[in-house]
Design an enzyme around this catalytic site. Structure first.
Site, PDB file in Angstrom:
ATOM      1  N   GLY A   1      -5.079   2.514  -3.445  1.00 57.24           N
ATOM      2  CA  GLY A   1      -6.415   3.033  -3.680  1.00 57.24           C
ATOM      3  C   GLY A   1      -6.358   4.530  -3.946  1.00 57.24           C
TER       4      GLY A   1
ATOM      5  N   ASP B   1      -0.409   5.064   0.801  1.00 56.08           N
ATOM      6  CA  ASP B   1      -0.736   6.112   1.778  1.00 56.08           C
ATOM      7  C   ASP B   1      -0.664   5.588   3.218  1.00 56.08           C
ATOM      8  OD1 ASP B   1      -2.586   8.532   0.134  1.00 56.08           O
ATOM      9  OD2 ASP B   1      -1.988   6.691  -0.851  1.00 56.08           O
TER      10      ASP B   1
ATOM     11  N   ASP C   1      -1.918  -0.624   5.861  1.00 54.55           N
ATOM     12  CA  ASP C   1      -2.389  -0.099   7.158  1.00 54.55           C
ATOM     13  C   ASP C   1      -3.906   0.007   7.269  1.00 54.55           C
ATOM     14  OD1 ASP C   1      -2.231   2.247   5.294  1.00 54.55           O
ATOM     15  OD2 ASP C   1      -3.162   3.203   7.026  1.00 54.55           O
TER      16      ASP C   1
ATOM     17  N   ASP D   1       0.850  -1.182   0.000  1.00 53.34           N
ATOM     18  CA  ASP D   1       0.000   0.000   0.000  1.00 53.34           C
ATOM     19  C   ASP D   1       0.898   1.247   0.000  1.00 53.34           C
ATOM     20  OD1 ASP D   1      -2.293   1.680   0.584  1.00 53.34           O
ATOM     21  OD2 ASP D   1      -1.571   1.733   2.650  1.00 53.34           O
TER      22      ASP D   1
ATOM     23  N   ARG E   1     -15.182  11.645  -2.182  1.00 53.89           N
ATOM     24  CA  ARG E   1     -14.075  12.583  -1.916  1.00 53.89           C
ATOM     25  C   ARG E   1     -13.518  13.181  -3.200  1.00 53.89           C
ATOM     26  NH1 ARG E   1     -10.295   8.748   1.211  1.00 53.89           N
ATOM     27  NH2 ARG E   1     -11.613   7.245   0.141  1.00 53.89           N
TER      28      ARG E   1
ATOM     29  N   GLU F   1      -1.893  10.748   3.752  1.00 50.50           N
ATOM     30  CA  GLU F   1      -2.989  10.314   2.888  1.00 50.50           C
ATOM     31  C   GLU F   1      -3.071  11.388   1.800  1.00 50.50           C
ATOM     32  OE1 GLU F   1      -5.062   7.589   3.048  1.00 50.50           O
ATOM     33  OE2 GLU F   1      -4.036   6.788   4.802  1.00 50.50           O
TER      34      GLU F   1
HETATM   35 MG   LIG Z   1      -2.901   3.143   3.525  1.00 48.31          MG
END
Ligand SMILES: [Mg+2]
Length: 270
Positions: A152, A64, A218, A62, A107, A71
């Site tokens: 993502g 972020d 995370d 991942d 968002r 993020e």
């Molecule tokens: Mg993350």
């Protein structure tokens, strides 16, 4: 845990201030072992396994709050004066309280009209690698491991981050742009938790079925990927992701991953 490849019992590899140690469960109960460590030793960095860890052939991560300290969408939202509103949605999505795709589209929609210059400024002024990220990626790559960043978040951020950290391949979402501004939409299918897991499985298949793999993440959208990897390590993670993974880093930086895998510091790329 005495001989590589020989199953002895569930044990936790722990990284204590740079020293790796093993704690075996006397009755081969991994859940009880973790509960005991959490109750008496937290915060720790650990990996529960039943065989001596070996070098993974595939590393997928991942981005972020795992490979970078931010993020991206929350930082970008600051340029639109919407950081508090968007960060609140991000937090709930990463906790697994909201549908990922719906929360992402909501968002991104709020960012409609933002100039792409803001992305460049955001990258330059806000986005920073997580401590230990480059050492981790460079070391695994040097040791022959395939390195993949799957997010993502967005290619606008992930491509330069991957180039900086040394990832060989990037899978992410694409913000739609028209006339130098975000339209509020996304291009193509969404990278969600199922795509993260599918990417891992495809990378494993490309290397050879049964290849040993490592995943780090995370958030709730990392859970299927963390569960599918040989070593799934939750990095300063949300509770659901931490509970789903067989490894966790709660106190150290990303170089703890190397210690938990038994890769000696003399082999690290600094
Ligand atoms: Mg993350």
């Amino acid at each position: 845990m005495e001989q590589a490849g020989v199953r002895i019992a569930s044990a936790a590899m722990l990284d204590f201030c740079g020293q790796t140690m093993q704690i075996a469960s006397p009755d081969d109960d991994a859940a009880a072992l973790r509960a005991g460590l959490d109750a008496h030793l937290a915060p720790t960095d650990g990996l529960v396994c039943t065989e001596e860890p070996i070098l993974p052939r595939v590393f997928i991560s991942d981005m972020d709050s795992t490979m970078i300290g931010q993020e991206c969408i929350d930082e970008l939202a600051d340029f639109a004066g919407l950081k508090d509103r968007i960060a609140a949605i991000t937090e709930r999505a990463m906790l697994g309280e909201l549908d990922f795709e719906q929360a992402l589209r909501e968002r991104v929609g709020l960012l409609a009209g933002l100039s792409t210059d803001a992305i460049d400024e955001c990258l330059a002024t806000r986005i920073r690698p997580m401590p230990g990220a480059k050492v981790l990626v460079d070391t695994l790559k040097k040791l022959g491991c395939r390195t993949v960043l799957v997010t993502g978040g967005f290619h606008h951020f992930a491509d330069p981050v991957a180039a900086q950290l040394g990832f060989e391949h990037v899978v992410g979402n694409r913000l739609e742009v028209a006339d130098g501004r975000l339209t509020g939409g996304l291009v193509g299918a969404i990278v969600d938790s199922s795509v993260k897991k599918a990417t891992l499985l495809a990378e494993i298949a490309a290397v050879g079925e049964g290849a040993t793999s490592l995943a780090t993440g995370d958030g709730a959208n990392d859970i299927p990927m963390l569960e599918a990897a040989t070593y799934g390590i939750a990095y300063h993670a949300k509770p659901k992701a931490r509970a789903a993974a067989n490894g966790w880093i709660d106190r150290g930086d990303l170089t703890s991953v190397l210690r938990l895998l038994g890769i000696p510091e003399k082999d690290w790329v600094r």
